[in-house]
Design a protein around this motif. Sequence first.
Motif, PDB file in Angstrom:
ATOM      1  N   LYS A   1      -2.370  12.013  -5.324  1.00  0.00           N
ATOM      2  CA  LYS A   1      -3.535  13.091  -5.420  1.00  0.00           C
ATOM      3  C   LYS A   1      -3.275  14.659  -5.760  1.00  0.00           C
ATOM      4  CE  LYS A   1      -6.339  11.054  -1.710  1.00  0.00           C
ATOM      5  NZ  LYS A   1      -6.788  11.140  -0.709  1.00  0.00           N
TER       6      LYS A   1
ATOM      7  N   TYR B   1      -4.101   5.701 -10.242  1.00  0.00           N
ATOM      8  CA  TYR B   1      -4.185   4.625  -9.293  1.00  0.00           C
ATOM      9  C   TYR B   1      -4.206   3.244 -10.235  1.00  0.00           C
ATOM     10  CZ  TYR B   1      -4.837   7.343  -5.137  1.00  0.00           C
ATOM     11  OH  TYR B   1      -4.566   8.142  -4.020  1.00  0.00           O
TER      12      TYR B   1
ATOM     13  N   GLY C   1      -3.349   2.479  -3.411  1.00  0.00           N
ATOM     14  CA  GLY C   1      -3.744   3.435  -2.542  1.00  0.00           C
ATOM     15  C   GLY C   1      -4.753   3.083  -1.568  1.00  0.00           C
ATOM     16  N   THR C   2      -5.028   3.656  -0.401  1.00  0.00           N
ATOM     17  CA  THR C   2      -6.025   3.160   0.647  1.00  0.00           C
ATOM     18  C   THR C   2      -6.938   4.279   1.150  1.00  0.00           C
ATOM     19  OG1 THR C   2      -4.409   3.476   2.502  1.00  0.00           O
ATOM     20  CG2 THR C   2      -4.814   1.092   1.411  1.00  0.00           C
ATOM     21  N   GLN C   3      -6.282   5.427   1.763  1.00  0.00           N
ATOM     22  CA  GLN C   3      -6.786   6.196   2.582  1.00  0.00           C
ATOM     23  C   GLN C   3      -8.369   6.973   1.846  1.00  0.00           C
ATOM     24  OE1 GLN C   3      -5.931   7.019   5.698  1.00  0.00           O
ATOM     25  NE2 GLN C   3      -4.451   5.324   5.372  1.00  0.00           N
TER      26      GLN C   3
ATOM     27  N   GLU D   1       2.895   9.204   0.158  1.00  0.00           N
ATOM     28  CA  GLU D   1       2.957   8.907  -1.327  1.00  0.00           C
ATOM     29  C   GLU D   1       1.415   9.228  -1.708  1.00  0.00           C
ATOM     30  OE1 GLU D   1       6.361   5.284  -1.440  1.00  0.00           O
ATOM     31  OE2 GLU D   1       4.118   4.806  -0.589  1.00  0.00           O
ATOM     32  N   ASN D   2       0.434   8.598  -1.008  1.00  0.00           N
ATOM     33  CA  ASN D   2      -1.062   8.953  -1.591  1.00  0.00           C
ATOM     34  C   ASN D   2      -1.287  10.312  -1.664  1.00  0.00           C
ATOM     35  OD1 ASN D   2      -3.156   7.126  -1.883  1.00  0.00           O
ATOM     36  ND2 ASN D   2      -4.307   8.299  -0.244  1.00  0.00           N
TER      37      ASN D   2
ATOM     38  N   GLU E   1       1.073   7.251   3.461  1.00  0.00           N
ATOM     39  CA  GLU E   1       0.041   8.294   3.553  1.00  0.00           C
ATOM     40  C   GLU E   1       0.827   9.702   2.693  1.00  0.00           C
ATOM     41  OE1 GLU E   1      -2.115  11.430   6.535  1.00  0.00           O
ATOM     42  OE2 GLU E   1      -1.129   9.730   7.460  1.00  0.00           O
TER      43      GLU E   1
ATOM     44  N   TYR F   1       1.020  -1.336   0.037  1.00  0.00           N
ATOM     45  CA  TYR F   1       0.018   0.178  -0.090  1.00  0.00           C
ATOM     46  C   TYR F   1       0.885   1.239  -0.065  1.00  0.00           C
ATOM     47  CZ  TYR F   1      -3.167  -3.518   1.792  1.00  0.00           C
ATOM     48  OH  TYR F   1      -3.944  -4.675   1.724  1.00  0.00           O
ATOM     49  N   LEU F   2       0.292   2.339  -0.474  1.00  0.00           N
ATOM     50  CA  LEU F   2       1.108   3.470  -0.715  1.00  0.00           C
ATOM     51  C   LEU F   2       1.111   4.052   0.746  1.00  0.00           C
ATOM     52  CD1 LEU F   2      -0.378   5.360  -3.867  1.00  0.00           C
ATOM     53  CD2 LEU F   2       1.716   4.197  -3.573  1.00  0.00           C
TER      54      LEU F   2
END
Length: 129
Positions: free
Chosen positions: A28, A50, A60-62, A23-24, A21, A18-19
């Motif tokens: 964006k 993504y 990505g997750t958040q 990186e995410n 935070e 997972y990326l």
Amino acid sequence: MSEDQIPTPVPLPPPMRYLTEDENNHVKKTASEQTQNYEVDETVALAVAYAALGAIGLFGTQSILAESNDEHCNALRLAWDATRSEERKYLGSWWQCVGYPGHYGRHFAYSIVEWSDGEPGTVPATRTA
């Protein structure tokens, strides 16, 4: 669900991950900036970013975890396994279980995809009936 309440997804098989935070947030920000350069809708730019990252095993997750639908069970599953035909074209997409909140058991489903708690790329339900 606020970001501080977002559960941690079950790890993916290495080398997938997972990326972070940071990186995410960078994805964006970059997608948002590029929408102006290429006159593309920001939602489309982010989906493409993504999808490209998912093709190389970075997910990505958040944002998706924070936007789960309150009318359904909030168990989630990431489409990460390109060897599964039902996931291949949805790499990087998060699926939310369509059962009712707190439904019986730990078996979840979205369309033709089914999963259980503890599988790689899943988030257990945290909301009861």
